[in-house]
Write a protein that holds these residues in place. Structure first.
Motif, PDB file in Angstrom:
ATOM      1  N   ASP A   7      36.197  24.117  -9.883  1.00 29.06           N
ATOM      2  CA  ASP A   7      35.573  23.410 -10.994  1.00 29.06           C
ATOM      3  C   ASP A   7      35.929  24.221 -12.248  1.00 29.06           C
ATOM      4  N   ASP A   9      34.108  24.015 -15.928  1.00 29.41           N
ATOM      5  CA  ASP A   9      32.977  24.463 -16.752  1.00 29.41           C
ATOM      6  C   ASP A   9      31.979  25.244 -15.899  1.00 29.41           C
ATOM      7  N   GLY A  10      31.773  26.503 -16.232  1.00 27.06           N
ATOM      8  CA  GLY A  10      30.814  27.323 -15.491  1.00 27.06           C
ATOM      9  C   GLY A  10      31.413  28.041 -14.294  1.00 27.06           C
ATOM     10  N   GLU A 169      32.248  26.057  -7.154  1.00 26.30           N
ATOM     11  CA  GLU A 169      31.432  25.167  -8.005  1.00 26.30           C
ATOM     12  C   GLU A 169      30.194  25.867  -8.545  1.00 26.30           C
ATOM     13  N   ASP A 170      29.755  25.446  -9.731  1.00 24.62           N
ATOM     14  CA  ASP A 170      28.495  25.977 -10.277  1.00 24.62           C
ATOM     15  C   ASP A 170      27.410  24.908 -10.333  1.00 24.62           C
TER      16      ASP A 170
END
Ligand code: BG6
Ligand code: MG
Length: 215
Positions: A7, A9-10, A169-170
């Motif tokens: 992912d 963003d983050g 992932e966040d």
């Protein structure tokens, strides 16, 4: 494990905070207050759906026309892109560049699976674009996260079975998507917001490539 999907963003970049700033301001302009707890529900979710969730949160779901909604989403994005101007290669999150470089050395392909239409711009700004064999085009998706489609497409870009891919992932929606296609899920952040992840870490410095390849 044969491939990695990230992912954005983050996970790769500390940009989740800019999304929050931009949404918070847009929401305030229409009389809706959002906080960091509510913001968790926006992570991994497309721009349009994020706006719909904010309006529902403020009890204003049917208040605006399609044209007004499009204008609001565009306004949020303009603010977000302005905030991105400050982005430099130092804004890659801890351990990101090292892990991507190690993956390259071990001939492990990497892809990006992000709902963001700004992903190519951000990867250029962070000077990370060359580490990836592909970026899934979010416009090509029938369904966004938590549907696994974006992760299945990422595996296809690498021609690898999803079961041999590790996803990073966040967001809860992202973990659900990763697990929905049988990948191994590494959550980055707090375990309470990453239910179902196979492992949760604070950042990518906590895990070495040798360990990942033994999974
Ligand atoms: C996701 C973010 O990566 O991308 C969401 O977690 C964001 O917060 C979504 O809404 C869409 O991004 P953009 O840049 O196309 O508005
Ligand atoms: Mg994210």
């Amino acid at each position: 494990m044969q491939g990695f999907v990230f992912d954005l963003d983050g996970v790769l970049a500390d940009t989740a905070k800019y999304h929050y700033i931009a949404w918070k301001q847009l929401a305030a302009e229409i009389g809706i207050t959002i906080d960091e707890v509510f913001n968790e529900q926006l992570k991994g979710i497309s721009r349009q759906e994020s706006l719909e969730r904010i309006l529902a949160h403020g009890g204003k779901s049917s208040t605006f026309s399609a044209a007004e909604l499009a204008k609001m989403a565009e306004k949020k994005n303009q603010h977000y892109v302005e905030l991105l101007e400050e982005l430099t290669p130092e804004d890659a999150l801890p351990g990101v560049r090292e892990l991507l470089a190690a993956a390259c050395e071990h001939n492990i392909p990497c892809t990006v699976a992000s709902a963001s239409k700004n992903a190519p711009l951000i990867l250029e700004k962070l000077v990370l674009a060359d580490y990836f064999v592909g970026i899934v085009d979010p416009e090509s998706l029938a369904k966004g996260k938590p549907d696994p489609e974006i992760f299945i497409k990422a595996a296809q870009l690498m021609a690898i079975d999803p079961k041999e891919v590790i996803g990073f992932e966040d967001a809860q929606a992202g973990i659900d998507g990763i697990k929905g296609c049988g990948m191994y899920a590494i959550g980055i952040g707090e375990a309470e917001q990453l239910k179902g992840a196979d492992r949760v870490i604070t950042d990518l410095t906590e895990i070495a490539i040798e360990e990942l390849l033994r999974i």
